[in-house]
Design an enzyme around this catalytic site. Structure first.
Site, PDB file in Angstrom:
ATOM      1  N   CYS A 238      10.124  16.964 -25.640  1.00  0.00           N
ATOM      2  CA  CYS A 238      11.483  16.416 -25.613  1.00  0.00           C
ATOM      3  C   CYS A 238      11.682  15.452 -24.446  1.00  0.00           C
ATOM      4  O   CYS A 238      10.810  15.295 -23.596  1.00  0.00           O
ATOM      5  CB  CYS A 238      12.531  17.536 -25.605  1.00  0.00           C
ATOM      6  SG  CYS A 238      12.659  18.435 -24.044  1.00  0.00           S
TER       7      CYS A 238
ATOM      8  N   VAL B 216      -0.094  12.784  -4.656  1.00  0.00           N
ATOM      9  CA  VAL B 216       0.894  13.546  -5.431  1.00  0.00           C
ATOM     10  C   VAL B 216       1.384  14.759  -4.644  1.00  0.00           C
ATOM     11  O   VAL B 216       2.144  15.568  -5.162  1.00  0.00           O
ATOM     12  CB  VAL B 216       0.294  13.995  -6.789  1.00  0.00           C
ATOM     13  CG1 VAL B 216      -0.073  12.788  -7.644  1.00  0.00           C
ATOM     14  CG2 VAL B 216      -0.924  14.907  -6.604  1.00  0.00           C
TER      15      VAL B 216
ATOM     16  N   ASN C 147      -9.298   3.234   7.417  1.00  0.00           N
ATOM     17  CA  ASN C 147     -10.014   4.207   6.593  1.00  0.00           C
ATOM     18  C   ASN C 147     -11.160   4.835   7.394  1.00  0.00           C
ATOM     19  O   ASN C 147     -11.725   4.197   8.287  1.00  0.00           O
ATOM     20  CB  ASN C 147     -10.595   3.489   5.353  1.00  0.00           C
ATOM     21  CG  ASN C 147     -10.586   4.365   4.121  1.00  0.00           C
ATOM     22  OD1 ASN C 147      -9.559   4.919   3.770  1.00  0.00           O
ATOM     23  ND2 ASN C 147     -11.733   4.513   3.473  1.00  0.00           N
TER      24      ASN C 147
ATOM     25  N   HIS D 221       1.127   7.844  -8.795  1.00  0.00           N
ATOM     26  CA  HIS D 221       0.413   8.785  -9.665  1.00  0.00           C
ATOM     27  C   HIS D 221       1.201  10.058  -9.954  1.00  0.00           C
ATOM     28  O   HIS D 221       0.637  11.037 -10.433  1.00  0.00           O
ATOM     29  CB  HIS D 221      -0.949   9.135  -9.050  1.00  0.00           C
ATOM     30  CG  HIS D 221      -1.904   7.981  -9.050  1.00  0.00           C
ATOM     31  ND1 HIS D 221      -3.082   7.955  -8.341  1.00  0.00           N
ATOM     32  CD2 HIS D 221      -1.860   6.784  -9.696  1.00  0.00           C
ATOM     33  CE1 HIS D 221      -3.707   6.800  -8.532  1.00  0.00           C
ATOM     34  NE2 HIS D 221      -2.987   6.083  -9.341  1.00  0.00           N
TER      35      HIS D 221
ATOM     36  N   THR E  26      -7.776   5.258   1.423  1.00  0.00           N
ATOM     37  CA  THR E  26      -8.049   5.154  -0.020  1.00  0.00           C
ATOM     38  C   THR E  26      -9.382   4.458  -0.248  1.00  0.00           C
ATOM     39  O   THR E  26      -9.712   3.480   0.438  1.00  0.00           O
ATOM     40  CB  THR E  26      -6.892   4.447  -0.771  1.00  0.00           C
ATOM     41  OG1 THR E  26      -7.251   4.310  -2.152  1.00  0.00           O
ATOM     42  CG2 THR E  26      -6.548   3.088  -0.180  1.00  0.00           C
ATOM     43  N   SER E  27     -10.147   4.969  -1.220  1.00  0.00           N
ATOM     44  CA  SER E  27     -11.511   4.489  -1.403  1.00  0.00           C
ATOM     45  C   SER E  27     -11.571   3.150  -2.126  1.00  0.00           C
ATOM     46  O   SER E  27     -12.641   2.570  -2.267  1.00  0.00           O
ATOM     47  CB  SER E  27     -12.329   5.531  -2.177  1.00  0.00           C
ATOM     48  OG  SER E  27     -11.728   5.759  -3.437  1.00  0.00           O
TER      49      SER E  27
HETATM   50  P1  OAD Z   1     -10.543   9.120  -2.552  1.00  0.00           P
HETATM   51  O1  OAD Z   1     -10.948  10.535  -2.393  1.00  0.00           O
HETATM   52  O2  OAD Z   1     -11.210   8.307  -3.590  1.00  0.00           O
HETATM   53  O3  OAD Z   1     -10.747   8.356  -1.157  1.00  0.00           O
HETATM   54  C1  OAD Z   1     -10.258   8.852   0.049  1.00  0.00           C
HETATM   55  C2  OAD Z   1     -10.638   7.867   1.156  1.00  0.00           C
HETATM   56  O4  OAD Z   1     -10.058   8.325   2.364  1.00  0.00           O
HETATM   57  C3  OAD Z   1     -12.159   7.766   1.400  1.00  0.00           C
HETATM   58  O5  OAD Z   1     -12.504   6.388   1.448  1.00  0.00           O
HETATM   59  C4  OAD Z   1     -12.361   8.430   2.773  1.00  0.00           C
HETATM   60  O6  OAD Z   1     -13.352   7.776   3.553  1.00  0.00           O
HETATM   61  C5  OAD Z   1     -10.999   8.220   3.408  1.00  0.00           C
HETATM   62  N1  OAD Z   1     -10.638   9.252   4.401  1.00  0.00           N
HETATM   63  C6  OAD Z   1     -10.956  10.578   4.430  1.00  0.00           C
HETATM   64  N2  OAD Z   1     -10.367  11.198   5.461  1.00  0.00           N
HETATM   65  C7  OAD Z   1      -9.650  10.238   6.114  1.00  0.00           C
HETATM   66  C8  OAD Z   1      -8.817  10.237   7.274  1.00  0.00           C
HETATM   67  N3  OAD Z   1      -8.569  11.347   7.966  1.00  0.00           N
HETATM   68  N4  OAD Z   1      -8.246   9.068   7.648  1.00  0.00           N
HETATM   69  C9  OAD Z   1      -8.473   7.928   6.955  1.00  0.00           C
HETATM   70  N5  OAD Z   1      -9.250   7.869   5.864  1.00  0.00           N
HETATM   71  C10 OAD Z   1      -9.821   8.999   5.435  1.00  0.00           C
HETATM   72  O7  OAD Z   1      -8.951   9.102  -2.740  1.00  0.00           O
HETATM   73  P2  OAD Z   1      -8.008   7.960  -3.327  1.00  0.00           P
HETATM   74  O8  OAD Z   1      -8.486   6.610  -2.961  1.00  0.00           O
HETATM   75  O9  OAD Z   1      -6.622   8.343  -2.953  1.00  0.00           O
HETATM   76  O10 OAD Z   1      -5.893   9.773  -9.053  1.00  0.00           O
HETATM   77  O11 OAD Z   1      -8.188   8.167  -4.868  1.00  0.00           O
HETATM   78  C11 OAD Z   1      -7.396   7.388  -5.736  1.00  0.00           C
HETATM   79  C12 OAD Z   1      -7.053   8.171  -6.958  1.00  0.00           C
HETATM   80  O12 OAD Z   1      -8.239   8.651  -7.560  1.00  0.00           O
HETATM   81  C13 OAD Z   1      -6.239   9.429  -6.716  1.00  0.00           C
HETATM   82  O13 OAD Z   1      -4.855   9.191  -6.635  1.00  0.00           O
HETATM   83  C14 OAD Z   1      -6.568  10.281  -7.899  1.00  0.00           C
HETATM   84  C15 OAD Z   1      -8.057  10.018  -7.953  1.00  0.00           C
HETATM   85  O14 OAD Z   1      -8.654  10.192  -9.160  1.00  0.00           O
HETATM   86  C16 OAD Z   1      -5.419  10.645  -9.971  1.00  0.00           C
HETATM   87  O15 OAD Z   1      -5.520  11.868  -9.882  1.00  0.00           O
HETATM   88  C17 OAD Z   1      -4.755   9.977 -11.115  1.00  0.00           C
END
Ligand code: OAD
Length: 242
Positions: free
Chosen positions: A125, A98, A213, A114, A188-189
């Protein structure tokens, strides 16, 4: 490192998560020092939390605005924006982030699944969600200038639906028949649906799937290729165009 070859008969769907912005200085959600380690998710990122204490929610998002506003895109964001320039309508970016950094890097063919940290909408509104970079003082809840209702961040919280139009756009891109699909998830995790399931949608249609990742994601075994590393270092070298 494997390289991904993209020719004229290929289209590319990129899904990004918080890891892509980590090298820009924005904290991820999960893991040590992640945002969800230090904040009660259900109180600051759910409709119930907002109903119970909207000023706490605004404090949280005001802090996040303050943290993200000075951040700049890193080489990972910039590489993704370059791929779009080369591929045109054979490219789509779906981000769970975001923070607005993909847009700052020049990405346009993009779905912000998101929502957006710098967009606000009215809870009462029908006015169109609007750009809002303000950080609200502690203990306050901003009110709509048009109807007086409480304003809220334009973010999809836990328990809320994603925008169905955006999901349709992603589904249509996944299912196109004119080109071969490559799906790449980055930073993304793989813990949050429906984004965590896109890899299965891509595989069902015969797509090649790549994960970039820092750590093995929860759904890492679903991908054909896993490149472990930091996206800002990996992405600029990953793709070659033929
Ligand atoms: P996470 O915090 O769950 O995961 C981030 C991932 O990025 C982890 O697997 C890390 O190992 C990896 N990571 C960290 N640094 C990195 C780098 N420099 N290069 C590559 N990978 C790296 O974040 P999201 O998967 O984005 O939703 O989480 C998904 C959603 O959960 C978010 O959008 C948010 C959260 O709750 C809402 O707020 C609705």
């Amino acid at each position: 490192m494997n390289t991904l070859r993209i020719d004229e008969g290929t289209r590319l769907l990129v899904l990004t998560g918080a890891g892509v912005s980590a090298e820009s200085g924005i904290p991820t959600f999960r893991g040590s020092n992640g945002l969800w380690e230090n904040h009660p998710v259900e109180r600051v990122a759910s409709p119930e939390g907002f109903r119970d204490d909207p000023s706490l929610v605004w404090r949280f998002y005001s802090q996040r605005r303050a943290g993200a506003a000075p951040c700049e895109p890193n080489p990972g964001h910039l590489a993704i924006a370059e791929w779009e320039k080369k591929l045109g309508d054979r490219f789509l970016l779906v981000t769970q982030n975001v923070d607005g950094l993909h847009r700052k890097a020049g990405s346009q063919r993009m779905v912000e699944l998101h929502g957006n940290l710098f967009t606000t909408r009215c809870t009462r509104c029908e006015r169109t969600p609007f750009e809002d970079r303000l950080e609200y003082p502690e203990g306050t809840v901003p009110l709509c200038g048009e109807c007086g209702g409480a304003l809220r961040p334009h973010i999809v919280w836990f328990g809320e639906m994603l925008n169905p139009r955006e999901l349709i756009e992603v589904g249509e891109f996944l299912q196109r028949l004119d080109t071969r699909l490559v799906f790449m998830a980055v930073g993304t995790s793989g813990a949050v649906w429906p984004a965590a399931g896109f890899v299965d949608g891509a595989r069902k249609g015969g797509g090649q799937t790549w994960l970039v990742n820092a750590d093995p994601a929860d759904n890492a075994d679903r991908f054909h290729h896993f490149v472990q590393g930091r996206s800002g270092e990996v992405l600029p070298k990953l793709v070659t165009f033929e």
